[in-house]
Design a protein around this motif. Sequence first.
Motif, PDB file in Angstrom:
ATOM      1  N   PHE A   1      57.216  44.293   7.479  1.00  0.00           N
ATOM      2  CA  PHE A   1      57.995  45.491   7.764  1.00  0.00           C
ATOM      3  C   PHE A   1      57.305  46.406   8.768  1.00  0.00           C
ATOM      4  N   TYR A   2      56.008  46.214   8.992  1.00  0.00           N
ATOM      5  CA  TYR A   2      55.311  47.008  10.003  1.00  0.00           C
ATOM      6  C   TYR A   2      55.799  46.655  11.408  1.00  0.00           C
ATOM      7  N   TRP A   3      56.498  45.547  11.542  1.00  0.00           N
ATOM      8  CA  TRP A   3      57.081  45.154  12.824  1.00  0.00           C
ATOM      9  C   TRP A   3      57.982  46.258  13.359  1.00  0.00           C
ATOM     10  N   ILE A   4      58.829  46.840  12.489  1.00  0.00           N
ATOM     11  CA  ILE A   4      59.755  47.876  12.954  1.00  0.00           C
ATOM     12  C   ILE A   4      58.978  49.106  13.419  1.00  0.00           C
ATOM     13  N   ARG A   5      57.909  49.462  12.719  1.00  0.00           N
ATOM     14  CA  ARG A   5      57.082  50.603  13.129  1.00  0.00           C
ATOM     15  C   ARG A   5      56.481  50.341  14.510  1.00  0.00           C
ATOM     16  N   ASP A   6      56.019  49.127  14.747  1.00  0.00           N
ATOM     17  CA  ASP A   6      55.450  48.771  16.050  1.00  0.00           C
ATOM     18  C   ASP A   6      56.499  48.872  17.154  1.00  0.00           C
ATOM     19  N   ARG A   7      57.711  48.391  16.883  1.00  0.00           N
ATOM     20  CA  ARG A   7      58.759  48.419  17.916  1.00  0.00           C
ATOM     21  C   ARG A   7      59.218  49.848  18.200  1.00  0.00           C
ATOM     22  N   VAL A   8      59.200  50.720  17.226  1.00  0.00           N
ATOM     23  CA  VAL A   8      59.516  52.135  17.459  1.00  0.00           C
ATOM     24  C   VAL A   8      58.446  52.739  18.365  1.00  0.00           C
ATOM     25  N   SER A   9      57.172  52.468  18.075  1.00  0.00           N
ATOM     26  CA  SER A   9      56.090  53.031  18.894  1.00  0.00           C
ATOM     27  C   SER A   9      56.108  52.463  20.312  1.00  0.00           C
ATOM     28  N   GLN A  10      56.653  51.252  20.497  1.00  0.00           N
ATOM     29  CA  GLN A  10      56.762  50.651  21.827  1.00  0.00           C
ATOM     30  C   GLN A  10      57.990  51.147  22.590  1.00  0.00           C
ATOM     31  N   GLY A  11      58.863  51.909  21.928  1.00  0.00           N
ATOM     32  CA  GLY A  11      60.049  52.450  22.593  1.00  0.00           C
ATOM     33  C   GLY A  11      61.258  51.534  22.589  1.00  0.00           C
ATOM     34  N   MET A  12      61.245  50.454  21.801  1.00  0.00           N
ATOM     35  CA  MET A  12      62.397  49.562  21.739  1.00  0.00           C
ATOM     36  C   MET A  12      63.509  50.153  20.872  1.00  0.00           C
ATOM     37  N   PHE A  13      63.111  50.809  19.781  1.00  0.00           N
ATOM     38  CA  PHE A  13      64.079  51.391  18.855  1.00  0.00           C
ATOM     39  C   PHE A  13      63.748  52.853  18.585  1.00  0.00           C
TER      40      PHE A  13
ATOM     41  N   PRO B   1      71.166  46.202  30.964  1.00  0.00           N
ATOM     42  CA  PRO B   1      69.887  46.592  30.364  1.00  0.00           C
ATOM     43  C   PRO B   1      70.045  47.908  29.603  1.00  0.00           C
ATOM     44  N   GLN B   2      69.303  48.045  28.547  1.00  0.00           N
ATOM     45  CA  GLN B   2      69.380  49.248  27.721  1.00  0.00           C
ATOM     46  C   GLN B   2      68.454  50.310  28.329  1.00  0.00           C
ATOM     47  N   PRO B   3      68.975  51.511  28.602  1.00  0.00           N
ATOM     48  CA  PRO B   3      68.200  52.522  29.332  1.00  0.00           C
ATOM     49  C   PRO B   3      67.082  53.170  28.517  1.00  0.00           C
ATOM     50  N   GLY B   4      67.064  52.953  27.246  1.00  0.00           N
ATOM     51  CA  GLY B   4      66.035  53.558  26.392  1.00  0.00           C
ATOM     52  C   GLY B   4      66.022  52.854  25.059  1.00  0.00           C
ATOM     53  N   PRO B   5      65.391  53.483  24.067  1.00  0.00           N
ATOM     54  CA  PRO B   5      65.351  52.853  22.753  1.00  0.00           C
ATOM     55  C   PRO B   5      66.734  52.758  22.123  1.00  0.00           C
ATOM     56  N   THR B   6      66.978  51.660  21.435  1.00  0.00           N
ATOM     57  CA  THR B   6      68.235  51.476  20.706  1.00  0.00           C
ATOM     58  C   THR B   6      68.198  52.324  19.447  1.00  0.00           C
ATOM     59  N   PRO B   7      69.197  53.187  19.246  1.00  0.00           N
ATOM     60  CA  PRO B   7      69.205  53.993  18.024  1.00  0.00           C
ATOM     61  C   PRO B   7      69.578  53.147  16.807  1.00  0.00           C
ATOM     62  N   ILE B   8      68.790  53.298  15.758  1.00  0.00           N
ATOM     63  CA  ILE B   8      69.099  52.682  14.473  1.00  0.00           C
ATOM     64  C   ILE B   8      69.239  53.814  13.467  1.00  0.00           C
ATOM     65  N   ILE B   9      70.385  53.877  12.809  1.00  0.00           N
ATOM     66  CA  ILE B   9      70.660  54.921  11.821  1.00  0.00           C
ATOM     67  C   ILE B   9      70.363  54.379  10.431  1.00  0.00           C
ATOM     68  N   THR B  10      69.640  55.154   9.650  1.00  0.00           N
ATOM     69  CA  THR B  10      69.384  54.835   8.247  1.00  0.00           C
ATOM     70  C   THR B  10      69.680  56.079   7.419  1.00  0.00           C
ATOM     71  N   ASP B  11      70.062  55.875   6.165  1.00  0.00           N
ATOM     72  CA  ASP B  11      70.317  57.016   5.291  1.00  0.00           C
ATOM     73  C   ASP B  11      69.178  57.220   4.296  1.00  0.00           C
ATOM     74  N   ASN B  12      68.026  56.597   4.560  1.00  0.00           N
ATOM     75  CA  ASN B  12      66.879  56.741   3.663  1.00  0.00           C
ATOM     76  C   ASN B  12      65.750  57.427   4.424  1.00  0.00           C
ATOM     77  N   SER B  13      65.397  58.639   4.001  1.00  0.00           N
ATOM     78  CA  SER B  13      64.395  59.427   4.728  1.00  0.00           C
ATOM     79  C   SER B  13      63.001  58.806   4.638  1.00  0.00           C
ATOM     80  N   THR B  14      62.689  58.121   3.549  1.00  0.00           N
ATOM     81  CA  THR B  14      61.376  57.481   3.429  1.00  0.00           C
ATOM     82  C   THR B  14      61.258  56.322   4.414  1.00  0.00           C
ATOM     83  N   ALA B  15      62.302  55.511   4.524  1.00  0.00           N
ATOM     84  CA  ALA B  15      62.288  54.398   5.477  1.00  0.00           C
ATOM     85  C   ALA B  15      62.220  54.932   6.910  1.00  0.00           C
ATOM     86  N   GLU B  16      62.939  56.014   7.194  1.00  0.00           N
ATOM     87  CA  GLU B  16      62.885  56.627   8.529  1.00  0.00           C
ATOM     88  C   GLU B  16      61.479  57.141   8.805  1.00  0.00           C
TER      89      GLU B  16
END
Length: 170
Positions: free
Chosen positions: A124-136, A90-105
């Motif tokens: 694309f709002y799916w990724i924002r939702d998953r970040v707020s849920q602590g998955m990523f 099991p993953q102990p916390g959010p999975t880090p996703i690295i991006t090189d675009n500050s607007t997308a981040e």
Amino acid sequence: WHASDMILHIHSDASYLSEPKARSRVGGFFYLGNKDESNANPHPNGPIHVESRIMKNVMSSAAEAETGALFHNGQEGAYFRQILLELGHPQPGPTPIITDNSTAEGFANNKTKVKRSKAMDMRFYWIRDRVSQGMFQVRWSPGKGNLADYFTKHHPPAHHILMRPTYLHT
């Protein structure tokens, strides 16, 4: 392997309008590392998955293409998180996703207001939702350290030879 060495890491990138018919390319580099892995590890573990595909929709900006890449790689990452859980890692916390675009981040972390958000694909709002849920956890890092960049561009043979030590463990 220790449990702290089976942490999913994702590097995400896109190339805007780099393909025929005004299409963009998404790239992803997925690997297992340790909990304290640096954003710019020059020699990560070998990939468990590499993504390189043309996006179906025409993107209206580089930021939208990069956000689309976060969406796509996040969806792939959700599958890998579940697979790792089923395998007893099991993953102990959010999975880090690295991006090189500050607007997308900024978009993913809900720090940036998108002026023309109606033009932004609602999926694309799916990724924002998953970040707020602590998955990523989406983090910005300079393009030079983004391991997915290699899979979104066309390169001459000399560049492939130069990059071999990074992507092939010989």
